[in-house]
Design a protein around this motif. Structure first.
Motif, PDB file in Angstrom:
ATOM      1  N   LEU A  74       0.721  -1.345  -0.001  1.00  0.00           N
ATOM      2  CA  LEU A  74       0.025   0.143  -0.152  1.00  0.00           C
ATOM      3  C   LEU A  74       0.971   1.314   0.119  1.00  0.00           C
ATOM      4  N   MET A  75       1.728   1.339   0.658  1.00  0.00           N
ATOM      5  CA  MET A  75       2.629   2.408   0.702  1.00  0.00           C
ATOM      6  C   MET A  75       3.306   2.370  -0.801  1.00  0.00           C
ATOM      7  N   ARG A  76       3.701   1.492  -1.552  1.00  0.00           N
ATOM      8  CA  ARG A  76       3.998   1.609  -3.056  1.00  0.00           C
ATOM      9  C   ARG A  76       2.736   2.608  -3.794  1.00  0.00           C
ATOM     10  N   ALA A  77       1.640   2.365  -3.578  1.00  0.00           N
ATOM     11  CA  ALA A  77       0.559   3.082  -4.013  1.00  0.00           C
ATOM     12  C   ALA A  77       0.664   4.512  -3.593  1.00  0.00           C
ATOM     13  N   VAL A  78       0.747   4.685  -2.255  1.00  0.00           N
ATOM     14  CA  VAL A  78       0.893   6.100  -1.865  1.00  0.00           C
ATOM     15  C   VAL A  78       1.899   6.918  -2.503  1.00  0.00           C
ATOM     16  N   GLU A  79       3.127   6.210  -3.045  1.00  0.00           N
ATOM     17  CA  GLU A  79       4.100   6.765  -3.356  1.00  0.00           C
ATOM     18  C   GLU A  79       3.800   7.156  -5.072  1.00  0.00           C
ATOM     19  N   GLN A  80       3.159   6.291  -5.556  1.00  0.00           N
ATOM     20  CA  GLN A  80       2.641   6.472  -6.922  1.00  0.00           C
ATOM     21  C   GLN A  80       1.814   7.838  -7.046  1.00  0.00           C
ATOM     22  N   ILE A  81       0.769   7.903  -5.897  1.00  0.00           N
ATOM     23  CA  ILE A  81      -0.032   9.048  -5.966  1.00  0.00           C
ATOM     24  C   ILE A  81       0.574  10.085  -5.653  1.00  0.00           C
ATOM     25  N   ARG A  82       1.527  10.388  -4.934  1.00  0.00           N
ATOM     26  CA  ARG A  82       2.309  11.475  -4.556  1.00  0.00           C
ATOM     27  C   ARG A  82       3.243  11.929  -5.797  1.00  0.00           C
ATOM     28  N   GLN A  83       3.874  10.786  -6.397  1.00  0.00           N
ATOM     29  CA  GLN A  83       4.737  11.177  -7.439  1.00  0.00           C
ATOM     30  C   GLN A  83       3.839  11.851  -8.683  1.00  0.00           C
ATOM     31  N   HIS A  84       2.718  11.359  -9.163  1.00  0.00           N
ATOM     32  CA  HIS A  84       1.951  11.389 -10.379  1.00  0.00           C
ATOM     33  C   HIS A  84       0.788  12.645  -9.832  1.00  0.00           C
ATOM     34  N   GLU A  85       0.865  13.048  -8.531  1.00  0.00           N
ATOM     35  CA  GLU A  85      -0.226  14.015  -8.355  1.00  0.00           C
ATOM     36  C   GLU A  85      -1.687  13.510  -8.556  1.00  0.00           C
ATOM     37  N   LEU A  86      -1.998  12.307  -8.133  1.00  0.00           N
ATOM     38  CA  LEU A  86      -3.225  11.862  -8.306  1.00  0.00           C
ATOM     39  C   LEU A  86      -4.157  12.351  -7.203  1.00  0.00           C
ATOM     40  N   ASN A  87      -5.618  12.536  -7.436  1.00  0.00           N
ATOM     41  CA  ASN A  87      -6.290  13.003  -6.371  1.00  0.00           C
ATOM     42  C   ASN A  87      -7.585  12.273  -6.238  1.00  0.00           C
TER      43      ASN A  87
END
Length: 190
Positions: A74-87
């Motif tokens: 799940l923390m990998r998903a958190v990183e993807q969201i932060r890196q790609h500015e998903l909302n």
């Protein structure tokens, strides 16, 4: 008789073919991360239906959320969201995927150690989370319409739960035909 008050802010969209409603439920300007488990959502066509309904939006995928969702995954998903500015998040799966998405929704907004802040401290200091919806493919846990989540940290052999009104799904699509791919239950009736 038991007296009670009941409040559930999750909009339930029930019925065959309702995945198409995603086009009306997910904001047009959303930058969406679709979270799912193994490959069954892809193999049975549900993921294709979801992606078609989200047409025109920026959409990324994150697969591999396990049964008993793993903190490290799940923390990998958190990183993807932060890196790609998903909302915006969209869980496609059963209770584990939805539980994992609840944690991710809160963890993205967490400035400290997410395990400590959300699970050890029971989300007492969490004051925001990303919005998300769900497309249920495995009816079993009620996670599609509650604010509870259970996450496993395999490295330390911990399994903790949290609950927060911030992680109710905005909506949940319940298409009973998505459960047709499940194996029949051959256990004897008790």
């Amino acid at each position: 008789m038991n007296n009670f008050n009941f409040y559930n802010p999750t909009r339930i969209v029930f019925g065959q073919g309702q995945i198409a409603e995603l086009t009306n439920l997910v904001p047009e300007d959303a930058r969406v991360l679709v979270l799912f488990g193994g490959q069954s959502a892809r193999k049975n066509g549900t993921l294709d239906e979801v992606l078609m309904a989200l047409n025109g939006r920026h959409v990324e995928e994150f697969g591999g959320i396990e049964a008993n969702p793993s903190y490290s995954t799940l923390m990998r998903a958190v990183e993807q969201i932060r890196q790609h500015e998903l909302n915006y998040l969209l869980a496609v799966g059963g209770g584990s995927v939805i539980d994992g998405t609840k944690f991710v929704a809160a963890a993205v907004q967490c400035e400290g150690d997410a395990w400590q802040e959300i699970l050890v401290n029971h989300a007492t200091n969490i004051d925001k989370a990303l919005p998300f919806g769900s497309v249920l493919t495995l009816p079993a846990t009620g996670s599609e319409m509650n604010a509870n989540s259970v996450i496993t940290r395999y490295e330390t052999h911990e399994k903790l739960a949290f609950s927060s009104p911030l992680v109710y799904p905005t909506f949940s699509i319940l298409d009973p035909t998505k459960a047709y791919t499940l194996p029949p239950d051959n256990s004897p009736m008790v």
